[in-house]
Each structure stands twice: as C-alpha cells, then as structure tokens.
Design a protein around this motif. Structure first.
Motif, PDB file in Angstrom:
ATOM      1  N   GLY A  64     -62.036 -89.872 -56.773  1.00  8.78           N
ATOM      2  CA  GLY A  64     -61.146 -90.763 -56.027  1.00  8.78           C
ATOM      3  C   GLY A  64     -60.003 -89.938 -55.463  1.00  8.78           C
ATOM      4  N   PRO A  65     -58.738 -90.353 -55.666  1.00  2.76           N
ATOM      5  CA  PRO A  65     -57.608 -89.597 -55.134  1.00  2.76           C
ATOM      6  C   PRO A  65     -57.149 -88.465 -56.051  1.00  2.76           C
ATOM      7  N   LYS A  66     -57.753 -88.354 -57.249  1.00  2.77           N
ATOM      8  CA  LYS A  66     -57.299 -87.382 -58.243  1.00  2.77           C
ATOM      9  C   LYS A  66     -58.037 -86.056 -58.109  1.00  2.77           C
ATOM     10  N   ALA A  67     -57.289 -84.964 -57.920  1.00  4.14           N
ATOM     11  CA  ALA A  67     -57.878 -83.624 -57.870  1.00  4.14           C
ATOM     12  C   ALA A  67     -58.186 -83.155 -59.283  1.00  4.14           C
ATOM     13  N   LEU A  68     -59.438 -82.738 -59.510  1.00  6.43           N
ATOM     14  CA  LEU A  68     -59.870 -82.295 -60.829  1.00  6.43           C
ATOM     15  C   LEU A  68     -59.824 -80.783 -60.978  1.00  6.43           C
ATOM     16  N   GLY A  69     -59.775 -80.093 -59.875  1.00  7.90           N
ATOM     17  CA  GLY A  69     -59.714 -78.636 -59.867  1.00  7.90           C
ATOM     18  C   GLY A  69     -59.534 -78.164 -58.448  1.00  7.90           C
ATOM     19  N   THR A  70     -58.687 -77.151 -58.252  1.00 11.76           N
ATOM     20  CA  THR A  70     -58.361 -76.671 -56.907  1.00 11.76           C
ATOM     21  C   THR A  70     -58.577 -75.168 -56.819  1.00 11.76           C
ATOM     22  N   GLY A 115     -57.111 -83.266 -49.417  1.00 14.03           N
ATOM     23  CA  GLY A 115     -57.853 -84.516 -49.526  1.00 14.03           C
ATOM     24  C   GLY A 115     -58.247 -85.133 -48.198  1.00 14.03           C
ATOM     25  N   LYS A 116     -57.943 -84.460 -47.097  1.00 16.84           N
ATOM     26  CA  LYS A 116     -58.161 -85.069 -45.778  1.00 16.84           C
ATOM     27  C   LYS A 116     -59.572 -84.889 -45.237  1.00 16.84           C
ATOM     28  N   SER A 149     -68.833 -89.180 -60.880  1.00 15.85           N
ATOM     29  CA  SER A 149     -69.108 -88.827 -59.489  1.00 15.85           C
ATOM     30  C   SER A 149     -67.899 -88.101 -58.908  1.00 15.85           C
ATOM     31  N   ILE A 150     -68.158 -87.014 -58.186  1.00 16.43           N
ATOM     32  CA  ILE A 150     -67.066 -86.225 -57.601  1.00 16.43           C
ATOM     33  C   ILE A 150     -67.317 -85.981 -56.121  1.00 16.43           C
ATOM     34  N   SER A 197     -69.967 -85.267 -50.719  1.00 16.75           N
ATOM     35  CA  SER A 197     -69.546 -86.508 -51.383  1.00 16.75           C
ATOM     36  C   SER A 197     -70.562 -87.003 -52.405  1.00 16.75           C
ATOM     37  N   GLY A 198     -70.050 -87.698 -53.433  1.00 17.14           N
ATOM     38  CA  GLY A 198     -70.888 -88.427 -54.370  1.00 17.14           C
ATOM     39  C   GLY A 198     -71.797 -87.594 -55.237  1.00 17.14           C
ATOM     40  N   VAL A 199     -71.293 -86.478 -55.778  1.00 16.78           N
ATOM     41  CA  VAL A 199     -72.115 -85.632 -56.644  1.00 16.78           C
ATOM     42  C   VAL A 199     -71.985 -86.136 -58.079  1.00 16.78           C
ATOM     43  N   LYS A 200     -73.071 -86.646 -58.626  1.00 18.12           N
ATOM     44  CA  LYS A 200     -73.051 -87.238 -59.964  1.00 18.12           C
ATOM     45  C   LYS A 200     -73.118 -86.164 -61.053  1.00 18.12           C
TER      46      LYS A 200
END
Length: 196
Positions: free
Chosen positions: A159-165, A129-130, A121-122, A135-138
């Motif tokens: 969660g708090p971890k950025a997976l791609g920016t 992050g603010k 989920s992302i 939200s909640g895309v599986k």
C-alpha cells in the motif's frame, strides 16, 4: 569503392566481436540455469552454492529433468526444462521453484522482484511512490519488468508503506537485477547467467 566496402566489413566484424562479450552464454543443450535466493548454504544437484541473506546466488547449469535441491535443512526434488532460468526459494518450510524471465532484450534492464517476506502482496515502485514498476507480487512469488537504463531510487511497498528502499540504483541496459524482499528489508543483486 572496393576499399570502402572492405573497411565497412572489417569494422562491422570488429564491432560484432566486441559485442559478443556482452551477451550471456546460452545453457548447454538439454540444460537449464538455476540459482538460489536467501540461502547461505545450498546445493543444486551436485553443485554447492551460496546466496547471502536477501541476495541471489550465481546461476548454475542443471541438466533438464528432476534434480535435488537443498537449502539449509530443507530439501526437495524439483524439475526443470532446458533453456529456462529458475530461482529456488524456501517458503513456509517448502522449496519453491520460480521461473525467471530471461534477460533477452539487450536494449533494456530487467528488474525482477522476489517477495520472500510475510507481506501478502507487494509493489515495486520508485521510492517516491509515484511510478509503479511491478505490481501485486504475492508472498513466495516474483514479478519482472524490462525498463530503460537509468539511475533511480526504488522501494518495495505494501500500500502506501515502504518496506525497503534502495538509493541510487544504476540500471544498465542488457543487465538483469534481482531484488529480494525479506522481513528485514530489500536487497539488490546484479544477476548473471555466467555459471559458477
């Protein structure tokens, strides 16, 4: 007074003529728009399409009903409904047909994020992050939100971890944007209903 009224009508007509170029065409009667994601080689019905890694192809017109989609070596029969927009993705060796939200609010920019990663989920947020956007895309699903036109840094989070920016994304009202997250990162494609 008559001259003023005539000028007003002509001005309104000219403005309307200019605006018509801003709007995407409607699907032909009894047809839908379909595209592929993250598929360097693909066919939708009889149309060959390509979507570079982590990107979206242009939409193609597909008649309502059942058609054959093939992404790489994986193929499947899928069914579409006239007047709708879809994206075809390969998830765990199967083809999945996702219904896309139409970009029908010309005063907003439409963001759609697709989770093609292994992350369960992302969330799509501003890069700091603010501010949450979607939200909640599986895995194997998508989420959309219409936002104001703005230039912004965006990131996909677990969660708090950025997976791609993505830095300095210029979101223009009336446009639609596809953000595709894979295990290698996040990519942005400006969507269009202009057909291939």
């Amino acid at each position: 007074m008559k001259l003023i009224l005539t000028l007003a009508v002509l001005t309104a007509g000219a403005a309307l003529a200019q605006d018509t170029g801003l709007y995407a065409p409607a699907p032909p009667a009894n047809s839908a728009f379909v595209r592929v994601l993250n598929a360097p080689t693909a066919t939708l019905g009889s149309a060959s399409v390509t979507a570079p890694a982590s990107a979206a192809s242009p939409y193609v017109v597909i008649p309502q009903g059942e058609f054959t989609a093939k992404l790489g070596a994986t193929s499947s029969k899928l069914t579409v409904v006239a007047g709708h927009f879809y994206s075809v993705v390969a998830v765990a060796g199967k083809l999945v047909l996702l219904t896309d939200q139409a970009a029908d609010n010309k005063a907003k920019a439409l963001l759609t994020i697709y989770n093609l990663s292994k992350t369960a989920s992302i969330d799509l947020k501003t890069a700091d992050g603010k501010t949450s956007v979607v939200s909640g895309v599986k895995t194997g699903e998508s989420g959309s939100r219409a936002v104001n036109g703005i230039t912004v840094d965006l990131a996909a989070f677990n969660g708090p971890k950025a997976l791609g920016t993505l830095k300095g994304v210029k979101l223009e009202r009336g446009n639609a944007y596809a953000l595709v997250l894979t295990d290698t990162g996040l990519t942005l494609t400006t969507s269009t209903t202009q057909t291939k």
